[in-house]
Design an enzyme around this catalytic site. Structure first.
Site, PDB file in Angstrom:
ATOM      1  N   LYS A  27      22.923 -25.314  -6.215  1.00 56.50           N
ATOM      2  CA  LYS A  27      22.137 -24.487  -5.644  1.00 56.50           C
ATOM      3  C   LYS A  27      22.558 -23.430  -4.861  1.00 56.50           C
ATOM      4  O   LYS A  27      22.129 -22.260  -4.746  1.00 56.50           O
ATOM      5  CB  LYS A  27      21.136 -25.307  -4.684  1.00 56.50           C
ATOM      6  CG  LYS A  27      20.528 -26.549  -5.247  1.00 56.50           C
ATOM      7  CD  LYS A  27      19.484 -27.361  -4.408  1.00 56.50           C
ATOM      8  CE  LYS A  27      20.508 -27.914  -3.236  1.00 56.50           C
ATOM      9  NZ  LYS A  27      21.047 -28.925  -3.756  1.00 56.50           N
TER      10      LYS A  27
ATOM     11  N   ARG B  26      12.368 -30.246   1.398  1.00 54.97           N
ATOM     12  CA  ARG B  26      12.727 -31.499   1.213  1.00 54.97           C
ATOM     13  C   ARG B  26      11.943 -32.346   1.505  1.00 54.97           C
ATOM     14  O   ARG B  26      12.216 -33.783   1.251  1.00 54.97           O
ATOM     15  CB  ARG B  26      14.095 -31.930   1.793  1.00 54.97           C
ATOM     16  CG  ARG B  26      15.522 -31.483   1.219  1.00 54.97           C
ATOM     17  CD  ARG B  26      16.782 -31.361   2.145  1.00 54.97           C
ATOM     18  NE  ARG B  26      17.866 -31.754   1.640  1.00 54.97           N
ATOM     19  CZ  ARG B  26      18.911 -31.433   1.249  1.00 54.97           C
ATOM     20  NH1 ARG B  26      18.998 -29.924   1.466  1.00 54.97           N
ATOM     21  NH2 ARG B  26      19.935 -31.732   1.040  1.00 54.97           N
TER      22      ARG B  26
ATOM     23  N   ARG C  91      34.569 -30.525  -4.557  1.00 54.05           N
ATOM     24  CA  ARG C  91      34.477 -29.258  -3.739  1.00 54.05           C
ATOM     25  C   ARG C  91      35.400 -28.982  -2.560  1.00 54.05           C
ATOM     26  O   ARG C  91      35.858 -29.880  -2.013  1.00 54.05           O
ATOM     27  CB  ARG C  91      33.029 -29.475  -3.362  1.00 54.05           C
ATOM     28  CG  ARG C  91      32.684 -28.082  -2.299  1.00 54.05           C
ATOM     29  CD  ARG C  91      31.173 -28.056  -2.177  1.00 54.05           C
ATOM     30  NE  ARG C  91      30.538 -29.097  -1.564  1.00 54.05           N
ATOM     31  CZ  ARG C  91      29.038 -29.259  -1.452  1.00 54.05           C
ATOM     32  NH1 ARG C  91      28.346 -28.233  -1.882  1.00 54.05           N
ATOM     33  NH2 ARG C  91      28.475 -30.240  -1.134  1.00 54.05           N
TER      34      ARG C  91
ATOM     35  N   ARG D 244      33.951 -31.335   2.654  1.00 54.04           N
ATOM     36  CA  ARG D 244      32.724 -31.274   3.605  1.00 54.04           C
ATOM     37  C   ARG D 244      32.714 -32.766   3.794  1.00 54.04           C
ATOM     38  O   ARG D 244      33.028 -33.823   3.007  1.00 54.04           O
ATOM     39  CB  ARG D 244      31.746 -31.243   2.825  1.00 54.04           C
ATOM     40  CG  ARG D 244      30.927 -29.835   3.455  1.00 54.04           C
ATOM     41  CD  ARG D 244      29.652 -29.173   2.559  1.00 54.04           C
ATOM     42  NE  ARG D 244      28.589 -30.270   2.455  1.00 54.04           N
ATOM     43  CZ  ARG D 244      27.590 -29.851   1.894  1.00 54.04           C
ATOM     44  NH1 ARG D 244      27.400 -28.593   1.434  1.00 54.04           N
ATOM     45  NH2 ARG D 244      26.576 -30.758   1.813  1.00 54.04           N
TER      46      ARG D 244
ATOM     47  N   ARG E  95      22.971 -39.555  -0.162  1.00 52.94           N
ATOM     48  CA  ARG E  95      22.277 -38.340  -0.379  1.00 52.94           C
ATOM     49  C   ARG E  95      21.500 -38.220  -1.791  1.00 52.94           C
ATOM     50  O   ARG E  95      20.281 -37.769  -1.698  1.00 52.94           O
ATOM     51  CB  ARG E  95      23.380 -37.173  -0.427  1.00 52.94           C
ATOM     52  CG  ARG E  95      23.648 -36.812   1.130  1.00 52.94           C
ATOM     53  CD  ARG E  95      25.077 -36.091   0.781  1.00 52.94           C
ATOM     54  NE  ARG E  95      25.009 -34.635   0.612  1.00 52.94           N
ATOM     55  CZ  ARG E  95      26.051 -34.065   0.022  1.00 52.94           C
ATOM     56  NH1 ARG E  95      27.082 -34.685  -0.064  1.00 52.94           N
ATOM     57  NH2 ARG E  95      25.842 -32.864  -0.440  1.00 52.94           N
TER      58      ARG E  95
HETATM   59  P1  AP5 Z   1      27.070 -26.171  -4.806  1.00 45.02           P
HETATM   60  O1  AP5 Z   1      26.481 -24.743  -5.357  1.00 45.02           O
HETATM   61  O2  AP5 Z   1      27.557 -26.253  -3.520  1.00 45.02           O
HETATM   62  O3  AP5 Z   1      25.835 -27.363  -4.940  1.00 45.02           O
HETATM   63  P2  AP5 Z   1      24.585 -27.534  -3.979  1.00 45.02           P
HETATM   64  O4  AP5 Z   1      23.545 -27.895  -4.966  1.00 45.02           O
HETATM   65  O5  AP5 Z   1      24.519 -26.231  -3.047  1.00 45.02           O
HETATM   66  O6  AP5 Z   1      25.113 -28.685  -3.196  1.00 45.02           O
HETATM   67  P3  AP5 Z   1      25.060 -29.166  -1.575  1.00 45.02           P
HETATM   68  O7  AP5 Z   1      25.890 -30.500  -1.484  1.00 45.02           O
HETATM   69  O8  AP5 Z   1      25.371 -28.165  -0.719  1.00 45.02           O
HETATM   70  O9  AP5 Z   1      23.398 -29.516  -1.763  1.00 45.02           O
HETATM   71  P4  AP5 Z   1      23.014 -30.501  -0.663  1.00 45.02           P
HETATM   72  O10 AP5 Z   1      21.556 -30.298  -1.039  1.00 45.02           O
HETATM   73  O11 AP5 Z   1      23.269 -32.026  -0.643  1.00 45.02           O
HETATM   74  O12 AP5 Z   1      23.375 -30.064   0.741  1.00 45.02           O
HETATM   75  P5  AP5 Z   1      22.712 -29.368   2.010  1.00 45.02           P
HETATM   76  O13 AP5 Z   1      24.068 -28.332   2.379  1.00 45.02           O
HETATM   77  O14 AP5 Z   1      21.688 -28.685   1.636  1.00 45.02           O
HETATM   78  O15 AP5 Z   1      28.010 -26.759  -5.855  1.00 45.02           O
HETATM   79  C1  AP5 Z   1      28.946 -28.022  -5.681  1.00 45.02           C
HETATM   80  C2  AP5 Z   1      30.092 -28.069  -6.355  1.00 45.02           C
HETATM   81  O16 AP5 Z   1      30.032 -27.965  -7.646  1.00 45.02           O
HETATM   82  C3  AP5 Z   1      30.959 -26.836  -5.991  1.00 45.02           C
HETATM   83  O17 AP5 Z   1      32.270 -27.089  -5.727  1.00 45.02           O
HETATM   84  C4  AP5 Z   1      30.876 -25.524  -6.962  1.00 45.02           C
HETATM   85  O18 AP5 Z   1      31.745 -24.975  -6.938  1.00 45.02           O
HETATM   86  C5  AP5 Z   1      30.793 -26.815  -8.013  1.00 45.02           C
HETATM   87  N1  AP5 Z   1      29.706 -26.089  -8.992  1.00 45.02           N
HETATM   88  C6  AP5 Z   1      28.598 -25.604  -8.853  1.00 45.02           C
HETATM   89  N2  AP5 Z   1      27.888 -25.255 -10.074  1.00 45.02           N
HETATM   90  C7  AP5 Z   1      28.840 -25.527 -11.158  1.00 45.02           C
HETATM   91  C8  AP5 Z   1      28.837 -25.771 -12.469  1.00 45.02           C
HETATM   92  N3  AP5 Z   1      27.581 -25.009 -13.118  1.00 45.02           N
HETATM   93  N4  AP5 Z   1      29.757 -26.193 -13.299  1.00 45.02           N
HETATM   94  C9  AP5 Z   1      30.786 -26.763 -12.780  1.00 45.02           C
HETATM   95  N5  AP5 Z   1      31.036 -26.693 -11.153  1.00 45.02           N
HETATM   96  C10 AP5 Z   1      29.808 -26.258 -10.443  1.00 45.02           C
HETATM   97  O19 AP5 Z   1      22.510 -30.480   2.985  1.00 45.02           O
HETATM   98  C11 AP5 Z   1      23.597 -31.151   3.520  1.00 45.02           C
HETATM   99  C12 AP5 Z   1      22.634 -32.060   4.513  1.00 45.02           C
HETATM  100  O20 AP5 Z   1      22.074 -31.306   5.661  1.00 45.02           O
HETATM  101  C13 AP5 Z   1      21.767 -33.202   3.944  1.00 45.02           C
HETATM  102  O21 AP5 Z   1      22.218 -34.341   3.419  1.00 45.02           O
HETATM  103  C14 AP5 Z   1      20.801 -33.285   5.258  1.00 45.02           C
HETATM  104  O22 AP5 Z   1      21.404 -34.298   6.183  1.00 45.02           O
HETATM  105  C15 AP5 Z   1      20.794 -32.031   5.914  1.00 45.02           C
HETATM  106  N6  AP5 Z   1      19.778 -30.906   5.312  1.00 45.02           N
HETATM  107  C16 AP5 Z   1      19.938 -29.793   4.705  1.00 45.02           C
HETATM  108  N7  AP5 Z   1      18.611 -29.315   4.542  1.00 45.02           N
HETATM  109  C17 AP5 Z   1      17.722 -30.087   5.012  1.00 45.02           C
HETATM  110  C18 AP5 Z   1      16.300 -29.996   5.052  1.00 45.02           C
HETATM  111  N8  AP5 Z   1      15.438 -29.388   4.389  1.00 45.02           N
HETATM  112  N9  AP5 Z   1      15.650 -31.248   5.352  1.00 45.02           N
HETATM  113  C19 AP5 Z   1      16.303 -32.233   6.073  1.00 45.02           C
HETATM  114  N10 AP5 Z   1      17.571 -32.200   6.175  1.00 45.02           N
HETATM  115  C20 AP5 Z   1      18.370 -31.083   5.783  1.00 45.02           C
END
Ligand code: AP5
Length: 222
Positions: free
Chosen positions: A13, A88, A127, A160, A171
């Site tokens: 994402k 979410r 990552r 991270r 997660r």
């Molecule tokens: P990346 O693009 O970083 O993936 P992502 O989907 O953004 O992953 P996240 O882990 O950031 O998502 P998440 O939803 O768990 O975390 P968030 O920060 O929102 O890619 C991941 C890796 O893969 C990278 O190394 C990249 O280089 C690689 N990659 C990407 N595309 C690729 C491809 N096509 N091929 C190969 N490699 C690839 O949330 C974190 C925490 O915050 C949550 O657990 C929760 O506690 C809290 N939180 C955040 N938002 C909310 C909400 N709305 N409500 C409640 N709690 C929330």
């Protein structure tokens, strides 16, 4: 345009959201990034969120909605936004509907990145994020030129804290139980929900998303 980038942790994402934001000239509102920034600055909001994030659980809706309201109020978001990692929960989705409606806007499409769990676990264990400029790398799929150093600014690359295997499994569980059901809300209310295979190289996923958006735009115009 107001777009939701939806998908499990590690689906890509953030990676695709940054590319789309650049192409469409609208900001990416990523609640995870906003929370990490609050943590880094040591604000009360960041301190409140830390335990939830470390455990892989969702941060309470009222905290998230306050941040999103503020981000949507910015000048940059006047023409639209890409929501990454939000909503979410059903309560977040309904609150976003109300917020956008009050601005005379609506969710134009929900783009769902689909990636199998074993690929996610590998992606997240590999990552690395720059501690200075937040650029994202992957030691398996997109390594930096020099180990542990950012290609762009030379900053130190770090993993991270919530990317350890146990928290990633939690997660994923939270995603399946609390977040995936939110898609039914968008289907029920007639917003386009477009599924894209995310287990392909970044440029291929990007092309598929752009293709999907062109189709949405054509329908909007017609
Ligand atoms: P990346 O693009 O970083 O993936 P992502 O989907 O953004 O992953 P996240 O882990 O950031 O998502 P998440 O939803 O768990 O975390 P968030 O920060 O929102 O890619 C991941 C890796 O893969 C990278 O190394 C990249 O280089 C690689 N990659 C990407 N595309 C690729 C491809 N096509 N091929 C190969 N490699 C690839 O949330 C974190 C925490 O915050 C949550 O657990 C929760 O506690 C809290 N939180 C955040 N938002 C909310 C909400 N709305 N409500 C409640 N709690 C929330």
């Amino acid at each position: 345009m107001n777009l939701i980038l939806f998908g499990p942790p590690g689906a890509g994402k953030g990676t695709q959201g940054a590319l789309l934001a650049e192409r469409l000239g609208i900001p990416r509102i990523a609640t995870g990034d906003l929370l990490r920034e609050a943590l880094r600055q040591g604000t009360p909001l960041g301190q409140q969120a830390r335990a939830y994030m470390d455990a892989g659980d969702l941060v309470p809706d009222d905290v998230i909605l306050g941040m999103v309201r503020e981000a949507l109020d910015s000048e940059a978001a006047r023409r639209g936004a890409i929501f990454d990692g939000f909503p979410r929960t059903l309560a977040q989705a309904e609150a976003l509907d109300d917020l956008l409606r009050a601005m005379g806007r609506d969710v134009d499409a929900v783009l769902v990145l689909e990636v199998p769990d074993d690929v996610i676990v590998k992606r997240l264990s590999g990552r690395r994020t720059c501690s200075r400029c937040s650029a994202v790398y992957n030691i398996y799929f997109d390594p930096p030129r020099t180990a542990d150093a950012c290609d762009r600014c030379g900053g130190v690359l770090v993993a991270r804290p919530d990317d350890n295997e146990e928290t990633v499994r939690r997660r994923l569980e939270v995603f399946r139980e609390q977040t995936e059901p939110v898609l039914a809300h968008y289907q029920r209310t007639g917003r386009p929900v477009i599924r894209v295979a995310g287990d392909r190289p970044v440029p291929e996923v990007q092309a598929a998303l752009e293709h999907a958006l062109d189709a949405v735009a054509r329908k909007t115009v017609a």
